[in-house]
Enzyme design. Sequence first.
Site, PDB file in Angstrom:
ATOM      1  N   GLY A 114      -2.828   6.132   6.638  1.00  0.00           N
ATOM      2  CA  GLY A 114      -2.942   4.676   6.740  1.00  0.00           C
ATOM      3  C   GLY A 114      -3.672   4.264   8.000  1.00  0.00           C
ATOM      4  O   GLY A 114      -3.678   4.989   9.004  1.00  0.00           O
TER       5      GLY A 114
ATOM      6  N   GLY B 298      -3.825  -2.992  -2.733  1.00  0.00           N
ATOM      7  CA  GLY B 298      -2.699  -2.096  -2.427  1.00  0.00           C
ATOM      8  C   GLY B 298      -1.640  -2.051  -3.510  1.00  0.00           C
ATOM      9  O   GLY B 298      -1.406  -3.025  -4.225  1.00  0.00           O
ATOM     10  N   GLY B 299      -1.045  -0.874  -3.641  1.00  0.00           N
ATOM     11  CA  GLY B 299       0.114  -0.723  -4.509  1.00  0.00           C
ATOM     12  C   GLY B 299      -0.190  -0.515  -5.981  1.00  0.00           C
ATOM     13  O   GLY B 299       0.726  -0.548  -6.813  1.00  0.00           O
TER      14      GLY B 299
ATOM     15  N   CYS C 113       1.791   2.407   3.380  1.00  0.00           N
ATOM     16  CA  CYS C 113       2.120   1.294   4.262  1.00  0.00           C
ATOM     17  C   CYS C 113       3.626   1.153   4.476  1.00  0.00           C
ATOM     18  O   CYS C 113       4.385   1.146   3.505  1.00  0.00           O
ATOM     19  CB  CYS C 113       1.546   0.014   3.652  1.00  0.00           C
ATOM     20  SG  CYS C 113       1.796  -1.403   4.685  1.00  0.00           S
TER      21      CYS C 113
ATOM     22  N   GLY D 229       0.826  -1.217   0.000  1.00  0.00           N
ATOM     23  CA  GLY D 229       0.000   0.000   0.000  1.00  0.00           C
ATOM     24  C   GLY D 229       0.854   1.259   0.000  1.00  0.00           C
ATOM     25  O   GLY D 229       1.952   1.275   0.574  1.00  0.00           O
TER      26      GLY D 229
ATOM     27  N   TYR E 211      -4.603  11.804   3.265  1.00  0.00           N
ATOM     28  CA  TYR E 211      -4.721  10.351   3.137  1.00  0.00           C
ATOM     29  C   TYR E 211      -3.811   9.696   4.174  1.00  0.00           C
ATOM     30  O   TYR E 211      -2.599   9.888   4.140  1.00  0.00           O
ATOM     31  CB  TYR E 211      -4.306   9.935   1.710  1.00  0.00           C
ATOM     32  CG  TYR E 211      -4.362   8.438   1.458  1.00  0.00           C
ATOM     33  CD1 TYR E 211      -5.408   7.662   1.920  1.00  0.00           C
ATOM     34  CD2 TYR E 211      -3.350   7.805   0.732  1.00  0.00           C
ATOM     35  CE1 TYR E 211      -5.463   6.297   1.679  1.00  0.00           C
ATOM     36  CE2 TYR E 211      -3.389   6.442   0.472  1.00  0.00           C
ATOM     37  CZ  TYR E 211      -4.452   5.699   0.952  1.00  0.00           C
ATOM     38  OH  TYR E 211      -4.502   4.346   0.719  1.00  0.00           O
TER      39      TYR E 211
ATOM     40  N   ARG F   6      -6.473  -3.836  13.484  1.00  0.00           N
ATOM     41  CA  ARG F   6      -5.998  -4.309  12.175  1.00  0.00           C
ATOM     42  C   ARG F   6      -4.595  -4.928  12.275  1.00  0.00           C
ATOM     43  O   ARG F   6      -4.196  -5.746  11.465  1.00  0.00           O
ATOM     44  CB  ARG F   6      -5.993  -3.131  11.191  1.00  0.00           C
ATOM     45  CG  ARG F   6      -5.660  -3.520   9.790  1.00  0.00           C
ATOM     46  CD  ARG F   6      -5.889  -2.390   8.812  1.00  0.00           C
ATOM     47  NE  ARG F   6      -5.956  -2.920   7.473  1.00  0.00           N
ATOM     48  CZ  ARG F   6      -4.902  -3.098   6.692  1.00  0.00           C
ATOM     49  NH1 ARG F   6      -3.709  -2.757   7.121  1.00  0.00           N
ATOM     50  NH2 ARG F   6      -5.044  -3.623   5.497  1.00  0.00           N
TER      51      ARG F   6
HETATM   52  P1  RVP Z   1      -3.053   1.921  -1.818  1.00  0.00           P
HETATM   53  O1  RVP Z   1      -4.193   1.718  -2.768  1.00  0.00           O
HETATM   54  O2  RVP Z   1      -1.725   1.626  -2.448  1.00  0.00           O
HETATM   55  O3  RVP Z   1      -3.082   3.272  -1.178  1.00  0.00           O
HETATM   56  O4  RVP Z   1      -3.213   0.821  -0.676  1.00  0.00           O
HETATM   57  C1  RVP Z   1      -4.356   0.706   0.111  1.00  0.00           C
HETATM   58  C2  RVP Z   1      -4.205  -0.508   1.000  1.00  0.00           C
HETATM   59  O5  RVP Z   1      -3.122  -0.331   1.907  1.00  0.00           O
HETATM   60  C3  RVP Z   1      -5.381  -0.793   1.900  1.00  0.00           C
HETATM   61  O6  RVP Z   1      -6.448  -1.431   1.247  1.00  0.00           O
HETATM   62  C4  RVP Z   1      -4.762  -1.663   2.974  1.00  0.00           C
HETATM   63  O7  RVP Z   1      -4.645  -3.015   2.597  1.00  0.00           O
HETATM   64  C5  RVP Z   1      -3.365  -1.099   3.094  1.00  0.00           C
HETATM   65  N1  RVP Z   1      -3.220  -0.202   4.249  1.00  0.00           N
HETATM   66  C6  RVP Z   1      -4.124   0.608   4.827  1.00  0.00           C
HETATM   67  N2  RVP Z   1      -3.529   1.240   5.851  1.00  0.00           N
HETATM   68  C7  RVP Z   1      -2.276   0.786   5.860  1.00  0.00           C
HETATM   69  C8  RVP Z   1      -1.234   1.164   6.797  1.00  0.00           C
HETATM   70  O8  RVP Z   1      -1.361   2.096   7.578  1.00  0.00           O
HETATM   71  N3  RVP Z   1      -0.133   0.434   6.759  1.00  0.00           N
HETATM   72  N4  RVP Z   1      -2.083  -0.077   4.870  1.00  0.00           N
END
Ligand code: RVP
Length: 497
Positions: free
Chosen positions: A407, A359-360, A319, A316, A405, A418
């Site tokens: 996490g 994610g990603g 992340c 993510g 935005y 989580r």
């Molecule tokens: P991205 O679309 O790349 O922004 O990724 C979103 C995803 O990242 C979420 O669906 C979740 O699985 C993950 N996520 C959300 N919060 C965090 C964090 O704080 N590490 N990671």
Amino acid sequence: MAIYVEEVSRTFGEYLLIPGLTTKQCVPSNVSLRTPLVKHNVGAQSAIELNIPFVSAIMQSVSGPELAIELARNGGLSFIFGSQPIASQAEMVRKVKKFKAGFVTSDSNLTPEHTLDDVLRLLAQTGHSTIGITDDGTPNGKLLGLVTSRDYRISRDARDKKIKDFMTPFEKLIVGEVGLTLSEANQIIWDHKLNTLPIIDKEQHLAYFVFRKDYDSHKENPNEVSSPDKKLLVGAGINTRDYMERVPALIEAGVDVLCIDSSDGYSEWQYETLKWIKTKYGNKVLVGAGNVVDKEGFRYLVEAGADFIKVGIGGGSICITREQKGIGRGQATALQDVAKARDEYKAQTGIYVPICSDGGLVQDYHMVLALAMGADFLMMGRYFARFDESPTKKLCIKNSYVKEYWGEGSNRAQNWQRYDMGGTESLKFEEGVDSYVPYAGKMKDNLAVTLGKIRATMCSCGAVNIPELQQNAKITMVSSTSITEGGAHDVILKEKG
Ligand code: RVP
């Protein structure tokens, strides 16, 4: 001795699609992006199908009711974030389920005892010139009148003039009753040359407004996904701690599908949660699980009863799990491994379990690659956080508009569930960051571009639907030099006007 996985962990940016034969039928307007969301027997239909393969991330900064409504209206689905009290999450679900295109819950309301000054203050706050006058000043109080800009003259009327002395009283209003269809409501608007039609229930309580100006925008959603009762589809995230209370409350609110939200889902906590839900509700309640990054994780959660599996650890955009804990896997490699497990499971059992790449996803072409590698649908956070409909603030920083935005693993979200490894109720360390993303405007406009690109790429690959893409895609790895070659190079770019 530890097991060494020989394969390198790879991500989407290291691959490209090699075009296949594009037949004359293979044009973007013929491409279907319909996809199953939950497990089903091979050859049968999934209980929930999406018209576009997008779901929004289970995050505070992404999936609130406004985004959920807009995404469902455009063919995808949101999972309302679970890192909030049960009652407020259920209320958000209810808000989506209550949504009726064109029927708007009034956000500007006063009582007859308020004054012109209150009207002007509310107008400045909301920008909406139609104010519902109800006995208690709430959106669903007994309707006593209406105030619009035609009811007062700022230059002449005293600011302390009571609303009851200048509103259009109920007796003079033309109203509709709850149960009217949108086209019936529009007919009344048209026949009586109205700008606003209040819709009331049998006790004269205000239910909605229908506005003339909205008329056209409600014809533009051929992709909308709804349940058999014509209500928009919505999902919700749950955790492995309070599910015994949260799940019943969400079901009561009308949720269509749940997803256990965890950064590392290959755990006995998830197994127990799935077993509890499936024992209590059977297949009446649909629930996805994850996240996992390999075959073993997939199999474990499917055997516990999961209806779909979410793939991805550490990819993510916000992340930092890989940096903090040293766990994860390149998203493309993880997806390929889980897709193989899904296909093996299908061959053995005749049951198809959809998988979600989470994610990603940065470039639009990454989305096609993820689908080609076997994902049935894609979960995105950063992508949706940029839009008007996401719940976060829009700010101007260094002359550019951005949206916040953060996490779920950041201190800001405080979503310890989580990242819970069975400890105390707090975050021990952060696994996510708090950030900005460039503001990108309305979801609908952005989806049009992204989906247009996806359809065009699929045509280049000779596929008019996702299963065809998965069967026929030819995927190649690229060297870092050819990645550089993929962008504009060896030219001096003109400044964008
Ligand atoms: P991205 O679309 O790349 O922004 O990724 C979103 C995803 O990242 C979420 O669906 C979740 O699985 C993950 N996520 C959300 N919060 C965090 C964090 O704080 N590490 N990671």
